[in-house]
Write an enzyme that holds these catalytic residues in place. Structure first.
Site, PDB file in Angstrom:
ATOM      1  N   GLU A 246      29.886  34.469  25.178  1.00  0.00           N
ATOM      2  CA  GLU A 246      31.138  33.735  25.350  1.00  0.00           C
ATOM      3  C   GLU A 246      31.024  32.392  26.057  1.00  0.00           C
ATOM      4  O   GLU A 246      31.686  31.427  25.664  1.00  0.00           O
ATOM      5  CB  GLU A 246      32.143  34.624  26.098  1.00  0.00           C
ATOM      6  CG  GLU A 246      32.578  35.828  25.306  1.00  0.00           C
ATOM      7  CD  GLU A 246      33.370  36.819  26.145  1.00  0.00           C
ATOM      8  OE1 GLU A 246      34.513  37.130  25.766  1.00  0.00           O
ATOM      9  OE2 GLU A 246      32.848  37.278  27.174  1.00  0.00           O
TER      10      GLU A 246
ATOM     11  N   ARG B 298      42.147  37.566  33.224  1.00  0.00           N
ATOM     12  CA  ARG B 298      40.891  36.807  33.161  1.00  0.00           C
ATOM     13  C   ARG B 298      41.181  35.305  33.116  1.00  0.00           C
ATOM     14  O   ARG B 298      40.436  34.511  33.698  1.00  0.00           O
ATOM     15  CB  ARG B 298      40.051  37.220  31.958  1.00  0.00           C
ATOM     16  CG  ARG B 298      38.692  36.534  31.912  1.00  0.00           C
ATOM     17  CD  ARG B 298      37.796  37.105  30.834  1.00  0.00           C
ATOM     18  NE  ARG B 298      37.121  38.311  31.241  1.00  0.00           N
ATOM     19  CZ  ARG B 298      35.853  38.363  31.670  1.00  0.00           C
ATOM     20  NH1 ARG B 298      35.160  37.238  31.787  1.00  0.00           N
ATOM     21  NH2 ARG B 298      35.302  39.497  31.982  1.00  0.00           N
TER      22      ARG B 298
END
Length: 799
Positions: A728, A320
């Site tokens: 997030e 990621r």
């Protein structure tokens, strides 16, 4: 508009509602896992025996001293584990070590006592003899030793080498930055007992009840249906309870099966910090090329994640990070190599953003560093490189709605009055020798979905009772982020009833099985889709009953505010009346819902595909003031515009944006993890293991002015009621604080000075950066004076 994202009239979603447990939180009546222990008879307390070596061979583990301590009931070692001795995601993490310890503070045994003091005394009486082995404590130690584990993925797009060869401007450098302690209010906590039927009941503070169930199952060598995990709520998680709780839950369950008594595992703050994983620190080596207009031509980078002693979730965190190194900027030619360093310290784990912040920070640091060398303001350099329609990411996913980056950017420029304030800052800096101010803007583009496609699924169970009241269960967990509040609003909206008619039950694996972690900012998307599906099944059955009573086709039946009506009649039915009628017609009033995110595909081997359902966007402007004498600084003002689609619950989303930003600012500026890197016996010990030595943001670090707005006209097609994730992405908005600090430091130096700023940019780090800027300015001044003097001398000697 898709059925999933279409909102009915009178929708409860979109209303600003307080957190469903807000009153319980502030009055102290909300129950957490630890509160349940007082209800148990014969409860045993567990306490660990910790290693005092970073890396060592176990020579002897003598538990006889503990067994002689009054109140000690049992000592648990690896030999007591009936199943698989592993608590990790990659089966490389023994729950209790057999012959080797891998980090300072690793538990090698657990003592069960009648009370906590007995367990502590018993742990102190255990004799652990070890033979120390060489240890790698820092990420640089691991790189120098070539110590890596797991995959080594590569992103390769375009022709980076060719672009570098022809580029007019090429820069290269290194950047190493630290991890972050989760510091959730509630530490790791599990409570287990065995009921009269042999069912192992576990109350646990976990973000992933299904995986907790799986690991307990294989540690105890029992089928999953014999293990039930319940989550009342968590006092914070931030990713630190995605993988880390499983071993403690398994230990509690093992203790309960061995003794026949309830067992509590509750870590105090020091135990929690020294035994659990952190955000991954990273090392990056990079090379970047620009054209004469400041547009990025190519990037070549190597990202090394500090994984700690076992893999945990380091591989998906790394991938990621690699997928987010572009942030909001188009990089036509790119090569990114990734690797996971293996060190002898806690196994690093998920943390809000899950690698995305680390990848994005590399790019923001690069742009902040090179802007002065290009002669372009950092703000303008960022803007020139924004994605536009038709461009795709380094992993070939088209970027939808890139215009929202520009829209949020422009809105911040206007609402924050950036141009006028920059004039004021320039005036202040010109007259202030010892304090300097700066204002920086940074954008966010963050992909939403789990990297592992299989995790993008969720389930729910909705029950409608005869009196018309509704109970919902879903697979997501509540850690203070407001997920349950949103799910109540989704259920009320879908069924067309007042919010007061809906109640939510605690998350349990025997109600909703096989769910994914509440992580990756996907909790509302996944569980909202599942809750909506279950409610629609029930509503569809009720519509048939209502159609008969109202004399209209079923497709004309509408549910709103507890009233059921038909489009072609003035007659109405009360919700409660309709439910009773359905019951007497033997209509099923419960449903299991399911949702899976469509359109995702990902090839890890080639790092290509479309792993994300959509991107969330945001922009922040932060203004700081820095004092040259001690490096201290004040965060004067923050302005944020963030894209949450059509918000499910605006009050919840605003809270998440504010909280995420402040947590990100803590990582960027305050939170400094320090391990002992000496050659003393304490090598590998985490020195910052309490609130007294590890600084997290407090009220004094909050910005004096804090403005947050939601981006308007941002409907997200194909997501539940047009909403977007919020957990997030706001954390990365805090990059603006670090970049403002960099620019304020630069103001102490000569024009065009490029600042190399440590991360975290603590006051100490800022002080040394200011000193470096001032020294460079002094050196330039001396050089200029020497040149001027030499020129005068030459002129004087000319005839």
């Amino acid at each position: 508009m898709s059925h999933l994202s279409q909102r009915p009239t009178g929708a409860v979603v979109g209303e600003a509602r307080p957190h469903e447990s807000a009153i319980e939180h502030v009055t102290g009546t909300a129950l957490y896992t630890d509160d349940l222990g007082h209800r148990m008879v014969g409860l045993l307390h567990a306490y660990p025996v910790q290693s005092t070596n970073a890396h060592a061979r176990i020579l002897n583990l003598d538990t006889s001293g503990a067994e002689a301590v009054p109140g000690v009931v049992r000592v648990i070692t690896a030999a007591d584990i009936p199943g698989v001795n592993d608590q990790g995601a990659k089966h490389d993490e023994p729950m209790l070590p057999v012959d080797e310890v891998m980090f300072f503070g690793q538990p090698v045994a657990w003592v069960l006592g009648e009370d906590l003091e007995a367990a502590k005394a018993g742990a102190a009486a255990v004799v652990l003899e070890c033979g120390p082995l060489d240890s790698l404590v820092t990420i640089r130690d691991a790189i120098e030793a070539g110590s890596y584990h797991g995959i080594s993925p590569v992103i390769d797009k375009g022709d980076p080498d060719g672009a570098f060869a022809e580029a007019p401007h090429v820069f290269e450098g290194e950047f190493e930055f630290a991890g972050q302690e989760h510091f959730y209010l509630e530490t790791q906590n599990s409570l287990a007992y065995v009921d009269e039927g042999g069912q192992i009941m576990i109350n646990c503070s976990t973000q992933h009840p299904t995986e907790t169930q799986d690991i307990v199952s294989h540690v105890l060598d029992v089928p999953a249906h014999q293990v039930t995990v319940q989550v009342l709520r968590m006092g914070g998680g931030f990713g630190g309870k995605e993988m880390q709780p499983h071993g403690y839950a398994a230990l509690a369950a093992l203790g309960a099966t061995l003794t026949g008594r309830p067992v509590r595992v509750r870590l105090n703050r020091t135990l929690d910090i020294t035994m659990t994983g952190k955000r991954h620190g990273f090392h990056s080596a990079w090379k970047i090329a620009f054209d004469d207009d400041g547009r990025i031509l190519a990037l070549d980078a190597t990202l090394t994640a500090d994984g700690g002693w076992s893999l945990d979730l380091s591989e998906p965190v790394l991938t990621r990070a690699m997928c987010h190194i572009d942030n909001a900027y188009w990089v036509p030619n790119i090569r990114v190599k990734g690797r996971v360093a293996k060190c002898h310290k806690t196994s690093q784990t998920a943390f809000r953003g899950f690698g995305g912040p680390q990848g994005m920070l590399v790019m923001e640091d690069i742009l902040g560093r090179v802007a002065p060398a290009l002669g372009i303001s950092a703000r303008e350099l960022r803007r020139r490189n924004f994605y536009v329609e038709g461009q795709d990411t380094p992993y070939y996913q088209p970027v939808r709605h890139p215009d929202r980056i520009e829209a949020a950017w422009s809105q911040v420029l206007e609402s924050a009055d950036v141009a006028h304030r920059e004039e004021q800052i320039a005036e202040f800096n010109a007259r202030s020798e010892h304090k300097k101010r700066a204002l920086a803007l940074t954008p966010v583009k963050f992909g939403i979905s789990f990297n592992l496609t299989a995790f993008n699924q969720a389930g729910a169970l909705v029950l409608v009772y005869k009196d018309g009241s509704v109970l919902i269960n879903h697979g997501g967990t509540e850690m203070g982020q407001g997920l349950h509040t949103k799910m109540l609003q989704v259920a009320a909206t879908t069924l067309g009833v007042p919010l007061s008619r809906v109640r939510l039950a605690p998350t349990r694996t025997d109600k909703v099985p096989n769910t994914s972690a509440t992580a990756a900012s996907s909790g509302s998307d996944l569980n909202g889709g599942a809750v909506k599906d279950a409610c629609e099944q029930i509503q569809g059955r009720l519509a048939q009953v209502a159609a008969t009573k109202l004399g209209v086709p079923a497709h004309e039946v509408r549910f709103e505010g507890g009233v059921v009506r038909g489009l072609s009649t003035s007659e109405t039915l009360a919700w409660d009346e309709l439910v009773r009628a359905a019951y007497f017609q033997r209509i099923q009033l419960s449903a299991a819902g399911f949702y899976r995110t469509e359109g995702l595909h990902w090839d890890l081997s080639s790092m290509r595909g479309e792993p994300f359902k959509y991107f969330s966007y945001g922009v922040a402007a932060s203004e700081v003031e820095v004092d040259r004498f001690d490096g201290s600084y004040t965060l004067r003002r923050v302005d944020i515009v963030h894209d949450v689609g059509d918000s499910l619950s605006p009050l919840i989303d605003l809270g998440q944006i504010e909280g995420g930003f402040v947590q990100g600012a803590g990582w960027m500026t305050l939170e400094d993890l320090r391990w002992d890197t000496s050659e003393k016996p304490t090598r590998g010990r985490l020195a910052t293991q309490a609130a007294s030595t590890y600084k997290i943001p407090s009220l004094s670090e909050m910005p004096e002015v804090f403005n947050v707005a939601l981006l308007q006209k941002a409907h997200e097609e194909g997501a539940v009621y047009g909403s977007k994730a919020v957990g997030e992405p706001p954390l990365m908005l805090a990059f603006s604080v670090r970049e403002a600090l960099r620019q304020a430091v630069a103001a102490f130096g000569a024009p065009g000075h490029s600042v190399d700023l440590a991360s975290p940019a603590t006051p100490e780090a800022v002080f040394w950066a200011v000193e470096a800027a001032r020294e460079q300015a002094g050196a330039r001044a001396n050089t200029a004076e020497s040149s001027e003097g030499a020129a005068r001398g030459v002129a004087a000697s000319m005839p």
